[in-house]
Design a protein around this motif. Structure first.
Motif, PDB file in Angstrom:
ATOM      1  N   GLU A 442     -39.843 -51.110  95.545  1.00 40.90           N
ATOM      2  CA  GLU A 442     -38.497 -50.566  95.630  1.00 40.90           C
ATOM      3  C   GLU A 442     -38.060 -50.011  94.277  1.00 40.90           C
ATOM      4  OE1 GLU A 442     -35.783 -53.415  97.164  1.00 40.90           O
ATOM      5  OE2 GLU A 442     -36.836 -53.675  99.064  1.00 40.90           O
ATOM      6  N   TYR A 443     -37.242 -48.972  94.334  1.00 41.82           N
ATOM      7  CA  TYR A 443     -36.688 -48.365  93.125  1.00 41.82           C
ATOM      8  C   TYR A 443     -35.681 -49.329  92.520  1.00 41.82           C
ATOM      9  CZ  TYR A 443     -34.476 -44.733  90.227  1.00 41.82           C
ATOM     10  OH  TYR A 443     -33.985 -43.974  89.189  1.00 41.82           O
ATOM     11  N   ARG A 444     -35.894 -49.646  91.268  1.00 43.22           N
ATOM     12  CA  ARG A 444     -34.964 -50.538  90.580  1.00 43.22           C
ATOM     13  C   ARG A 444     -34.282 -49.771  89.460  1.00 43.22           C
ATOM     14  NH1 ARG A 444     -36.504 -56.507  88.410  1.00 43.22           N
ATOM     15  NH2 ARG A 444     -36.486 -56.860  90.645  1.00 43.22           N
ATOM     16  N   ARG A 445     -32.966 -49.747  89.462  1.00 42.86           N
ATOM     17  CA  ARG A 445     -32.217 -49.003  88.450  1.00 42.86           C
ATOM     18  C   ARG A 445     -32.015 -49.854  87.211  1.00 42.86           C
ATOM     19  NH1 ARG A 445     -27.662 -44.775  89.730  1.00 42.86           N
ATOM     20  NH2 ARG A 445     -29.601 -43.881  90.488  1.00 42.86           N
ATOM     21  N   ALA A 446     -32.246 -49.247  86.040  1.00 44.85           N
ATOM     22  CA  ALA A 446     -32.036 -49.937  84.770  1.00 44.85           C
ATOM     23  C   ALA A 446     -30.559 -49.909  84.416  1.00 44.85           C
ATOM     24  CB  ALA A 446     -32.849 -49.255  83.671  1.00 44.85           C
ATOM     25  N   ARG A 447     -30.013 -51.035  84.067  1.00 42.31           N
ATOM     26  CA  ARG A 447     -28.603 -51.095  83.680  1.00 42.31           C
ATOM     27  C   ARG A 447     -28.401 -50.512  82.294  1.00 42.31           C
ATOM     28  NH1 ARG A 447     -26.987 -57.196  84.442  1.00 42.31           N
ATOM     29  NH2 ARG A 447     -25.000 -56.388  83.627  1.00 42.31           N
ATOM     30  N   ALA A 448     -29.429 -50.609  81.455  1.00 43.10           N
ATOM     31  CA  ALA A 448     -29.343 -50.081  80.091  1.00 43.10           C
ATOM     32  C   ALA A 448     -30.757 -49.953  79.531  1.00 43.10           C
ATOM     33  CB  ALA A 448     -28.512 -51.004  79.211  1.00 43.10           C
ATOM     34  N   LEU A 449     -30.907 -49.098  78.532  1.00 43.59           N
ATOM     35  CA  LEU A 449     -32.181 -49.003  77.819  1.00 43.59           C
ATOM     36  C   LEU A 449     -32.071 -49.911  76.601  1.00 43.59           C
ATOM     37  CD1 LEU A 449     -32.781 -45.149  78.131  1.00 43.59           C
ATOM     38  CD2 LEU A 449     -33.766 -46.985  79.510  1.00 43.59           C
ATOM     39  N   ASP A 450     -32.235 -51.202  76.868  1.00 42.65           N
ATOM     40  CA  ASP A 450     -31.980 -52.214  75.847  1.00 42.65           C
ATOM     41  C   ASP A 450     -33.195 -53.092  75.573  1.00 42.65           C
ATOM     42  OD1 ASP A 450     -32.138 -53.577  78.209  1.00 42.65           O
ATOM     43  OD2 ASP A 450     -30.181 -54.548  78.059  1.00 42.65           O
ATOM     44  N   GLU A 516     -28.534 -46.835  62.192  1.00 38.81           N
ATOM     45  CA  GLU A 516     -27.328 -47.551  62.613  1.00 38.81           C
ATOM     46  C   GLU A 516     -27.705 -48.930  63.143  1.00 38.81           C
ATOM     47  OE1 GLU A 516     -25.178 -45.132  65.358  1.00 38.81           O
ATOM     48  OE2 GLU A 516     -24.876 -43.507  63.936  1.00 38.81           O
ATOM     49  N   LYS A 517     -28.040 -48.974  64.440  1.00 37.70           N
ATOM     50  CA  LYS A 517     -28.324 -50.260  65.079  1.00 37.70           C
ATOM     51  C   LYS A 517     -29.724 -50.750  64.746  1.00 37.70           C
ATOM     52  CE  LYS A 517     -25.355 -49.361  69.091  1.00 37.70           C
ATOM     53  NZ  LYS A 517     -25.332 -49.226  70.560  1.00 37.70           N
ATOM     54  N   SER A 518     -29.865 -52.049  64.588  1.00 38.31           N
ATOM     55  CA  SER A 518     -31.176 -52.665  64.412  1.00 38.31           C
ATOM     56  C   SER A 518     -31.742 -53.013  65.777  1.00 38.31           C
ATOM     57  CB  SER A 518     -31.059 -53.929  63.566  1.00 38.31           C
ATOM     58  OG  SER A 518     -30.347 -54.932  64.292  1.00 38.31           O
ATOM     59  N   ILE A 519     -33.017 -53.321  65.817  1.00 35.36           N
ATOM     60  CA  ILE A 519     -33.632 -53.687  67.099  1.00 35.36           C
ATOM     61  C   ILE A 519     -33.102 -55.020  67.590  1.00 35.36           C
ATOM     62  CG2 ILE A 519     -35.633 -54.870  66.103  1.00 35.36           C
ATOM     63  CD1 ILE A 519     -37.284 -53.589  68.391  1.00 35.36           C
ATOM     64  N   THR A 520     -32.707 -55.886  66.678  1.00 35.54           N
ATOM     65  CA  THR A 520     -32.181 -57.193  67.101  1.00 35.54           C
ATOM     66  C   THR A 520     -30.873 -57.014  67.868  1.00 35.54           C
ATOM     67  OG1 THR A 520     -31.151 -57.437  64.924  1.00 35.54           O
ATOM     68  CG2 THR A 520     -33.292 -58.478  65.249  1.00 35.54           C
ATOM     69  N   ALA A 521     -30.033 -56.070  67.405  1.00 36.57           N
ATOM     70  CA  ALA A 521     -28.768 -55.823  68.098  1.00 36.57           C
ATOM     71  C   ALA A 521     -28.992 -55.052  69.387  1.00 36.57           C
ATOM     72  CB  ALA A 521     -27.820 -55.040  67.182  1.00 36.57           C
ATOM     73  N   THR A 522     -29.896 -54.075  69.360  1.00 37.95           N
ATOM     74  CA  THR A 522     -30.127 -53.232  70.534  1.00 37.95           C
ATOM     75  C   THR A 522     -30.825 -53.993  71.651  1.00 37.95           C
ATOM     76  OG1 THR A 522     -30.308 -51.263  69.138  1.00 37.95           O
ATOM     77  CG2 THR A 522     -31.230 -51.109  71.358  1.00 37.95           C
ATOM     78  N   ALA A 523     -31.847 -54.753  71.306  1.00 38.28           N
ATOM     79  CA  ALA A 523     -32.666 -55.424  72.317  1.00 38.28           C
ATOM     80  C   ALA A 523     -32.302 -56.889  72.515  1.00 38.28           C
ATOM     81  CB  ALA A 523     -34.144 -55.309  71.938  1.00 38.28           C
ATOM     82  N   GLY A 524     -31.389 -57.426  71.714  1.00 40.15           N
ATOM     83  CA  GLY A 524     -30.986 -58.816  71.889  1.00 40.15           C
ATOM     84  C   GLY A 524     -32.083 -59.808  71.573  1.00 40.15           C
ATOM     85  N   ILE A 525     -32.825 -59.541  70.492  1.00 35.16           N
ATOM     86  CA  ILE A 525     -33.883 -60.466  70.077  1.00 35.16           C
ATOM     87  C   ILE A 525     -33.583 -60.967  68.671  1.00 35.16           C
ATOM     88  CG2 ILE A 525     -35.649 -59.364  71.498  1.00 35.16           C
ATOM     89  CD1 ILE A 525     -36.669 -57.944  69.011  1.00 35.16           C
ATOM     90  N   GLY A 526     -34.236 -62.058  68.294  1.00 35.55           N
ATOM     91  CA  GLY A 526     -34.055 -62.594  66.954  1.00 35.55           C
ATOM     92  C   GLY A 526     -34.895 -61.845  65.942  1.00 35.55           C
ATOM     93  N   ASN A 527     -34.736 -62.186  64.663  1.00 34.61           N
ATOM     94  CA  ASN A 527     -35.532 -61.539  63.621  1.00 34.61           C
ATOM     95  C   ASN A 527     -37.019 -61.793  63.785  1.00 34.61           C
ATOM     96  OD1 ASN A 527     -33.517 -60.230  62.165  1.00 34.61           O
ATOM     97  ND2 ASN A 527     -32.982 -62.099  61.031  1.00 34.61           N
ATOM     98  N   ASP A 528     -37.378 -62.830  64.539  1.00 35.91           N
ATOM     99  CA  ASP A 528     -38.793 -63.110  64.800  1.00 35.91           C
ATOM    100  C   ASP A 528     -39.168 -62.746  66.235  1.00 35.91           C
ATOM    101  OD1 ASP A 528     -37.275 -65.081  65.992  1.00 35.91           O
ATOM    102  OD2 ASP A 528     -38.725 -66.695  65.590  1.00 35.91           O
ATOM    103  N   GLY A 529     -38.322 -61.963  66.890  1.00 28.90           N
ATOM    104  CA  GLY A 529     -38.625 -61.524  68.253  1.00 28.90           C
ATOM    105  C   GLY A 529     -39.385 -60.211  68.254  1.00 28.90           C
ATOM    106  N   ALA A 530     -39.752 -59.738  69.481  1.00 32.04           N
ATOM    107  CA  ALA A 530     -40.567 -58.520  69.553  1.00 32.04           C
ATOM    108  C   ALA A 530     -40.509 -57.877  70.924  1.00 32.04           C
ATOM    109  CB  ALA A 530     -42.018 -58.837  69.197  1.00 32.04           C
ATOM    110  N   LEU A 531     -40.800 -56.572  70.945  1.00 31.31           N
ATOM    111  CA  LEU A 531     -41.016 -55.819  72.176  1.00 31.31           C
ATOM    112  C   LEU A 531     -42.429 -55.277  72.157  1.00 31.31           C
ATOM    113  CD1 LEU A 531     -37.762 -53.595  72.319  1.00 31.31           C
ATOM    114  CD2 LEU A 531     -38.114 -55.847  73.361  1.00 31.31           C
ATOM    115  N   LEU A 532     -43.193 -55.582  73.193  1.00 33.37           N
ATOM    116  CA  LEU A 532     -44.530 -55.011  73.344  1.00 33.37           C
ATOM    117  C   LEU A 532     -44.386 -53.760  74.195  1.00 33.37           C
ATOM    118  CD1 LEU A 532     -47.618 -55.205  72.930  1.00 33.37           C
ATOM    119  CD2 LEU A 532     -47.716 -56.498  75.088  1.00 33.37           C
TER     120      LEU A 532
END
Length: 566
Positions: A442-450, A516-532
């Motif tokens: 099923e098509y799932r809509r993204a609420r945000a590109l976060d 402007e925004k850091s990845i921690t603020a944009t993606a809601g991760i800590g300084n030791d977090g990550a996006l693969l």
């Protein structure tokens, strides 16, 4: 032919079809280090200006491939053509309209909530102009492109596809052995029909004549350019589309299939076109007349063994919303890195099954949506902005920005405007996405590109090696791990596991310094977090903090059911 017999040509991938989807597949595979063979039955690229542009996500892909600038340049004559008019003729529509007043995506892109989601915006460029750009780029990179060569037949085996191709001039026949085949052979796909691929959709929506003609209207429309003129008259029901804002136009005329030949004669069509322009003394020359049927038809499965359907071969849709060509390009961008990973033995064959799981729901959604925007005769509905909620959403988003409520503006933009602008407002769910998403058709809509798993990596303007770039500019060829500034443990883990993953930290002291925004603020991760992030730009996994689960995540994403391989 036995698959152990020697073929005339052996290639990793055979691409059938040299339209925008097939040519994009060629470029995407080349980017991954794969050299395919492309065959196209016509003598050259399209001579008809069908698809008239590309959405923002497609332009992100072209940016990644290094050709977005050439596409914009090729389509610059059509670039000012935005807006839908309603009148009995061009003359009536533009009467009293002052030059210089514009409406269209350029206004929407001024919304910070929308402009902040991508480094690109949609571009105008007709198919007859965009395809030569793709061919030139592919050949410059060493592509084997064979026009005037048709696929006569094919057989599929456990370990390969055997295809029989023939030069249409010399009649020379060759046998091709390919590990995989991509069917990008258009709306009337012979490969789809041979496979007897089940389809769904509402089918044919109407009967139209595509009348491509010359009429020098530049002096009249200059400064008052438009994209579409809808004509709703008792004796004429159709849609005029701009091709170069000068002397090339297409009128889509609704007609009754029971009409007599004289009703559709060149003489009669010239009378109709003169009525459409509303300018009596303008010479008109018909270039071509092609009957076509706006249709909604989508395959249920885009993979059939070692054969993958892409573009119009997989999902036929009306042009309303401009998703046809873009959907096909995004199909092959999703597929190319997966085929390359399997061919290079970095992934298991299970990864290939995620192609249809991810792209079929998107193609189906786009096709059904474009069908909803067609009226009872198969032409564009009279007021598309009302149907989409575009105007009201844009007003609310603009008001939110005036009040400094940029988060609310971004959410409003994602709700309706992102789809029209062509930003990826969808979320993939498949086994190549980890974070608890249940694979779904099923098509799932993204609420945000976060940074949510399954969504396109957030666009963050950053400074890297003295250059101002987007985080999207670091994607395309490999997996990337975007982290906070505390990433020592991530680097050590990737080195131990010997994963082909590039690591970038984002922060004031990181590899990438955000504007402007850091990845921690944009993606809601800590300084030791990550996006693969996968090579196609979609987030495969989001970890708020450092996690040794990366090894099991990698195995799942890459389709391995065995111990991790090099």
């Amino acid at each position: 032919m036995n698959t152990t017999d020697k073929a005339d040509i052996q290639v990793p991938v055979l691409i059938v079809g040299g339209g925008v989807a097939g040519l994009s597949a060629l470029l995407c595979l080349q980017q991954q280090g794969i050299t395919p063979l492309l065959v196209e039955k016509h003598k050259g690229t399209s001579i008809h200006p069908r698809a008239r542009g590309f959405d923002a996500r497609t332009m992100e892909i072209f940016r990644e491939l290094g050709i977005s600038g050439q596409i914009c340049e090729a389509g610059k004559a059509l670039a000012p053509a935005w807006g839908i008019l309603h009148a009995s003729s061009v003359a009536a529509a533009l009467e009293g309209k002052k030059p210089g007043k514009k409406s269209g995506p350029e206004k929407l892109m001024k919304l910070k909530g929308l402009a902040g989601l991508s480094p690109e915006k949609g571009a105008r460029c007709t198919q007859d102009l965009s395809e030569p750009v793709l061919v030139a780029a592919a050949k410059q990179r060493g592509a084997d492109v064979r026009f005037n060569t048709e696929l006569e037949s094919f057989t599929q085996h456990d370990d390969c596809v055997i295809a029989y191709i023939r030069d249409r001039d010399t009649r020379e026949a060759l046998t091709v052995r390919a590990d995989y085949m991509i069917a990008a052979d258009g709306a009337k796909s012979g490969i789809r029909e041979t496979l007897r691929a089940p389809v769904t959709g509402t089918g044919v929506l109407g009967n139209l004549l595509n009348i491509y003609f010359e009429a020098d209207l530049e002096f009249f429309v200059k400064g008052r350019e438009f994209s579409i003129l809808l004509v709703r008259e008792p004796d004429m029901y159709g849609m005029l589309t701009a091709i170069n804002n000068s002397n090339r136009w297409v009128f889509h005329l609704h007609y009754d299939t029971s009409a007599q030949p004289e009703d559709l004669s060149e003489e009669r069509l010239l009378i109709i076109l003169r009525q459409v322009t509303g300018l009596r003394n303008i010479p008109i020359r018909i270039i071509s007349v092609l009957p076509w049927q706006p249709t909604v038809k989508v395959v249920n499965d885009m993979q059939h063994g070692r054969i993958f359907l892409a573009g119009d071969a997989a999902h036929v849709m009306p042009p309303y919303g401009g998703k046809g060509a873009s959907s096909g390009i995004q199909d092959v961008h999703n597929l190319a890195w997966k085929i390359a990973a399997v061919l290079n033995r970095r992934a298991g064959p299970a990864l290939l099954k995620t192609y249809s799981a991810e792209r079929q729901p998107v193609g189906l959604h786009n096709a059904l949506q474009s069908g909803r925007w067609a009226d009872e005769r198969g032409l564009l509905v009279k007021n598309l902005a009302v149907v989409t909620g575009l105007v009201s959403t844009a007003l609310r988003a603009g008001m939110a920005e005036m009040l400094g409520l940029y988060k609310i503006s971004s959410r409003l933009c994602m709700r309706n405007i992102a789809y029209i602008a062509g930003l990826p407002d969808y979320q993939y769910t498949s086994t190549a996405i980890v974070n608890g998403n249940t694979p779904s058709q099923e098509y799932r809509r993204a609420r945000a590109l976060d940074g949510t798993a399954g969504t396109r990596m957030p666009h963050l303007p950053v400074r890297h090696q003295q250059l101002n770039i987007s985080t999207l500019d670091l994607l395309g060829k490999r997996f990337v791990l975007f982290t906070g500034t505390d990433n020592t443990d991530w680097k050590q883990l990737i080195a131990i596991l010997r994963l082909p993953v590039t690591v970038f930290s984002i922060g004031a002291e990181g590899d990438l310094i955000p504007e402007e925004k850091s990845i921690t603020a944009t993606a809601g991760i800590g300084n030791d977090g990550a996006l693969l992030v996968r090579p196609d730009g979609f987030v495969a996994w989001k970890s708020k903090h450092f996690s040794t689960e990366l090894e099991s995540v990698w195995k799942q994403v890459m389709g391995w059911n065995c111990d991790l391989c090099d």
